[in-house]
Design a protein around this motif. Sequence first.
Motif, PDB file in Angstrom:
ATOM      1  N   SER A  36       0.855  -1.180   0.000  1.00 12.70           N
ATOM      2  CA  SER A  36       0.000   0.000   0.000  1.00 12.70           C
ATOM      3  C   SER A  36       0.893   1.232   0.000  1.00 12.70           C
ATOM      4  CB  SER A  36      -0.898  -0.004   1.246  1.00 12.70           C
ATOM      5  OG  SER A  36      -1.617   1.206   1.388  1.00 12.70           O
ATOM      6  N   TYR A  37       0.444   2.294  -0.658  1.00 11.39           N
ATOM      7  CA  TYR A  37       1.242   3.519  -0.643  1.00 11.39           C
ATOM      8  C   TYR A  37       0.346   4.743  -0.752  1.00 11.39           C
ATOM      9  CZ  TYR A  37       0.710   4.257  -5.693  1.00 11.39           C
ATOM     10  OH  TYR A  37       0.189   4.486  -6.941  1.00 11.39           O
ATOM     11  N   CYS A  38       0.895   5.887  -0.382  1.00 12.58           N
ATOM     12  CA  CYS A  38       0.215   7.165  -0.544  1.00 12.58           C
ATOM     13  C   CYS A  38       1.280   8.231  -0.744  1.00 12.58           C
ATOM     14  CB  CYS A  38      -0.662   7.490   0.664  1.00 12.58           C
ATOM     15  SG  CYS A  38       0.236   7.551   2.224  1.00 12.58           S
ATOM     16  N   ILE A  39       0.865   9.384  -1.220  1.00 13.81           N
ATOM     17  CA  ILE A  39       1.800  10.461  -1.547  1.00 13.81           C
ATOM     18  C   ILE A  39       1.306  11.766  -0.933  1.00 13.81           C
ATOM     19  CG2 ILE A  39       2.773  11.841  -3.436  1.00 13.81           C
ATOM     20  CD1 ILE A  39       2.517   9.320  -5.207  1.00 13.81           C
ATOM     21  N   GLY A  40       2.209  12.490  -0.290  1.00  8.53           N
ATOM     22  CA  GLY A  40       1.851  13.776   0.285  1.00  8.53           C
ATOM     23  C   GLY A  40       3.036  14.401   0.999  1.00  8.53           C
ATOM     24  N   ASP A  41       2.870  15.642   1.400  1.00  9.04           N
ATOM     25  CA  ASP A  41       3.941  16.404   2.054  1.00  9.04           C
ATOM     26  C   ASP A  41       3.828  16.214   3.564  1.00  9.04           C
ATOM     27  OD1 ASP A  41       5.873  18.168   2.863  1.00  9.04           O
ATOM     28  OD2 ASP A  41       4.854  19.971   2.138  1.00  9.04           O
ATOM     29  N   ILE A  42       4.612  15.291   4.116  1.00  9.14           N
ATOM     30  CA  ILE A  42       4.481  14.949   5.537  1.00  9.14           C
ATOM     31  C   ILE A  42       5.332  15.826   6.454  1.00  9.14           C
ATOM     32  CG2 ILE A  42       3.813  12.563   5.112  1.00  9.14           C
ATOM     33  CD1 ILE A  42       6.737  11.779   5.725  1.00  9.14           C
ATOM     34  N   ASP A  43       6.248  16.598   5.885  1.00  9.66           N
ATOM     35  CA  ASP A  43       7.103  17.446   6.722  1.00  9.66           C
ATOM     36  C   ASP A  43       6.935  18.927   6.418  1.00  9.66           C
ATOM     37  OD1 ASP A  43       8.259  17.391   4.247  1.00  9.66           O
ATOM     38  OD2 ASP A  43      10.143  16.478   4.884  1.00  9.66           O
ATOM     39  N   ALA A  44       5.900  19.270   5.648  1.00  8.72           N
ATOM     40  CA  ALA A  44       5.536  20.665   5.369  1.00  8.72           C
ATOM     41  C   ALA A  44       6.665  21.477   4.764  1.00  8.72           C
ATOM     42  CB  ALA A  44       5.019  21.338   6.645  1.00  8.72           C
ATOM     43  N   ASP A  45       7.472  20.809   3.898  1.00  7.54           N
ATOM     44  CA  ASP A  45       8.555  21.537   3.238  1.00  7.54           C
ATOM     45  C   ASP A  45       8.206  21.892   1.796  1.00  7.54           C
ATOM     46  OD1 ASP A  45       8.638  19.062   2.028  1.00  7.54           O
ATOM     47  OD2 ASP A  45      10.807  18.762   2.295  1.00  7.54           O
ATOM     48  N   GLY A  46       6.973  21.642   1.397  1.00 10.17           N
ATOM     49  CA  GLY A  46       6.530  21.964   0.048  1.00 10.17           C
ATOM     50  C   GLY A  46       6.841  20.896  -0.980  1.00 10.17           C
ATOM     51  N   VAL A  47       7.427  19.773  -0.554  1.00 10.42           N
ATOM     52  CA  VAL A  47       7.782  18.682  -1.464  1.00 10.42           C
ATOM     53  C   VAL A  47       7.129  17.393  -0.970  1.00 10.42           C
ATOM     54  CG1 VAL A  47       9.664  17.348  -2.495  1.00 10.42           C
ATOM     55  CG2 VAL A  47       9.992  19.777  -1.988  1.00 10.42           C
ATOM     56  N   ASP A  48       6.490  16.682  -1.889  1.00  8.55           N
ATOM     57  CA  ASP A  48       5.813  15.444  -1.501  1.00  8.55           C
ATOM     58  C   ASP A  48       6.785  14.297  -1.266  1.00  8.55           C
ATOM     59  OD1 ASP A  48       3.324  16.590  -1.629  1.00  8.55           O
ATOM     60  OD2 ASP A  48       2.854  15.849  -3.643  1.00  8.55           O
ATOM     61  N   GLU A  49       6.397  13.407  -0.363  1.00  8.76           N
ATOM     62  CA  GLU A  49       7.082  12.139  -0.142  1.00  8.76           C
ATOM     63  C   GLU A  49       6.124  11.002  -0.509  1.00  8.76           C
ATOM     64  OE1 GLU A  49       8.989  15.234   1.825  1.00  8.76           O
ATOM     65  OE2 GLU A  49       7.040  14.486   2.507  1.00  8.76           O
ATOM     66  N   LEU A  50       6.698   9.837  -0.757  1.00  6.24           N
ATOM     67  CA  LEU A  50       5.888   8.637  -0.957  1.00  6.24           C
ATOM     68  C   LEU A  50       6.066   7.731   0.253  1.00  6.24           C
ATOM     69  CD1 LEU A  50       5.268   6.557  -4.120  1.00  6.24           C
ATOM     70  CD2 LEU A  50       5.997   5.360  -2.045  1.00  6.24           C
ATOM     71  N   LEU A  51       4.961   7.365   0.865  1.00  6.02           N
ATOM     72  CA  LEU A  51       4.972   6.480   2.023  1.00  6.02           C
ATOM     73  C   LEU A  51       4.418   5.131   1.600  1.00  6.02           C
ATOM     74  CD1 LEU A  51       4.399   9.557   3.043  1.00  6.02           C
ATOM     75  CD2 LEU A  51       4.057   8.436   5.238  1.00  6.02           C
ATOM     76  N   ALA A  52       5.047   4.061   2.055  1.00  4.39           N
ATOM     77  CA  ALA A  52       4.645   2.735   1.589  1.00  4.39           C
ATOM     78  C   ALA A  52       4.690   1.718   2.715  1.00  4.39           C
ATOM     79  CB  ALA A  52       5.561   2.277   0.445  1.00  4.39           C
ATOM     80  N   VAL A  53       3.760   0.778   2.657  1.00  3.30           N
ATOM     81  CA  VAL A  53       3.852  -0.449   3.453  1.00  3.30           C
ATOM     82  C   VAL A  53       4.473  -1.498   2.548  1.00  3.30           C
ATOM     83  CG1 VAL A  53       2.557  -2.299   4.583  1.00  3.30           C
ATOM     84  CG2 VAL A  53       1.854   0.081   4.896  1.00  3.30           C
ATOM     85  N   SER A  54       5.598  -2.077   2.967  1.00  7.05           N
ATOM     86  CA  SER A  54       6.280  -3.078   2.142  1.00  7.05           C
ATOM     87  C   SER A  54       6.447  -4.376   2.917  1.00  7.05           C
ATOM     88  CB  SER A  54       7.646  -2.564   1.670  1.00  7.05           C
ATOM     89  OG  SER A  54       8.519  -2.404   2.765  1.00  7.05           O
ATOM     90  N   ASN A  55       6.518  -5.473   2.179  1.00  6.01           N
ATOM     91  CA  ASN A  55       6.609  -6.788   2.833  1.00  6.01           C
ATOM     92  C   ASN A  55       8.030  -7.331   2.889  1.00  6.01           C
ATOM     93  OD1 ASN A  55       7.159  -7.812   0.257  1.00  6.01           O
ATOM     94  ND2 ASN A  55       5.039  -8.390  -0.110  1.00  6.01           N
ATOM     95  N   GLY A  56       9.011  -6.571   2.389  1.00  6.41           N
ATOM     96  CA  GLY A  56      10.398  -7.018   2.446  1.00  6.41           C
ATOM     97  C   GLY A  56      10.679  -8.260   1.631  1.00  6.41           C
ATOM     98  N   GLY A  57       9.814  -8.525   0.649  1.00  4.65           N
ATOM     99  CA  GLY A  57      10.007  -9.697  -0.202  1.00  4.65           C
ATOM    100  C   GLY A  57       9.341 -10.961   0.310  1.00  4.65           C
ATOM    101  N   GLU A  58       8.646 -10.852   1.440  1.00  8.42           N
ATOM    102  CA  GLU A  58       7.956 -12.012   2.025  1.00  8.42           C
ATOM    103  C   GLU A  58       6.454 -11.784   1.955  1.00  8.42           C
ATOM    104  OE1 GLU A  58       7.237 -14.036   6.415  1.00  8.42           O
ATOM    105  OE2 GLU A  58       8.983 -12.741   6.092  1.00  8.42           O
ATOM    106  N   ARG A  59       5.780 -12.543   1.089  1.00  6.75           N
ATOM    107  CA  ARG A  59       4.338 -12.371   0.909  1.00  6.75           C
ATOM    108  C   ARG A  59       3.609 -12.768   2.192  1.00  6.75           C
ATOM    109  NH1 ARG A  59       1.670 -12.061  -4.129  1.00  6.75           N
ATOM    110  NH2 ARG A  59      -0.326 -11.028  -3.749  1.00  6.75           N
ATOM    111  N   ARG A  60       2.830 -11.835   2.746  1.00  2.00           N
ATOM    112  CA  ARG A  60       2.119 -12.092   3.999  1.00  2.00           C
ATOM    113  C   ARG A  60       0.659 -11.692   3.844  1.00  2.00           C
ATOM    114  NH1 ARG A  60       4.583  -8.870   8.635  1.00  2.00           N
ATOM    115  NH2 ARG A  60       4.917 -10.722   9.901  1.00  2.00           N
ATOM    116  N   LYS A  61      -0.215 -12.402   4.535  1.00  2.00           N
ATOM    117  CA  LYS A  61      -1.636 -12.086   4.498  1.00  2.00           C
ATOM    118  C   LYS A  61      -2.224 -12.090   5.905  1.00  2.00           C
ATOM    119  CE  LYS A  61      -3.031 -13.552  -0.140  1.00  2.00           C
ATOM    120  NZ  LYS A  61      -3.606 -12.251  -0.528  1.00  2.00           N
TER     121      LYS A  61
END
Length: 241
Positions: A36-61
């Motif tokens: 899962s991911y989303c995009i937005g300015d999380i530190d209020a510096d006027g530049v967006d970041e991408l935030l992601a949930v990653s599984n580290g290569g291990e498929r999990r449910k």
Amino acid sequence: MKNYIIKIAILYCIILVLSSCSKPILSNISNPNIVSYCIGDIDADGVDELLAVSNGGERRKLPTGEDCGKFVDIYRDFSIDNDKVTVGEKPDYSFDFSDIKPSKIQLGDVDGDGRMDISIVMYKKVKFHNALAKRPFFYNFESEKLVPLWLGSRLSRPFDDFILSDMDGDGISELAAIEVLENKNRILAIYKWEGFGFSLFTQSHDEFKKMQFDNKSDELKIIVDGNERKVKLENKTILIE
């Protein structure tokens, strides 16, 4: 001949399993380990970041069937071209949440301070509710760390999913949740931030056997019985059109 056919069948099953494991969870992002991911300015510096949930290569449910991850990563290096999202080789920041199985990440200004708050759906037990369940956790990004804003033990009821959306146009995101009733029907509940956490603002009168959010739409929409329905909030009334 019979043994040969059995071996071919086994080999075919193995190929199917391997091919399914190699498929990316999200088809529009370059890193196949991102759940899962989303995009937005999380530190209020006027530049967006991408935030992601990653599984580290291990498929999990999760037991609910959804994919979940191990890490919450933040990328400053990413690009979007024709809806294809490409992230850098390594995240700028990575936080280990492997013990609480994050499954969804999103952004919204829920407390009205003008900065983006980070929402992560976790799956864990908590002190005052000793059962494995989805939990709504909220953080701010400060001094290169995820600082807890609200680690909600639960909403009013168990929920399938929730999204953040400014439903009344006041510039503050409400939390809209699909909650499960005792009869297993679903309703839509709306929460607003009040002081130090979320309080139930209103809920729909309509109940549905199945309900899910239409995540492809910029508007708040749900899909019920295979049909797309718009959702509006007027005063304290939820209108499902």
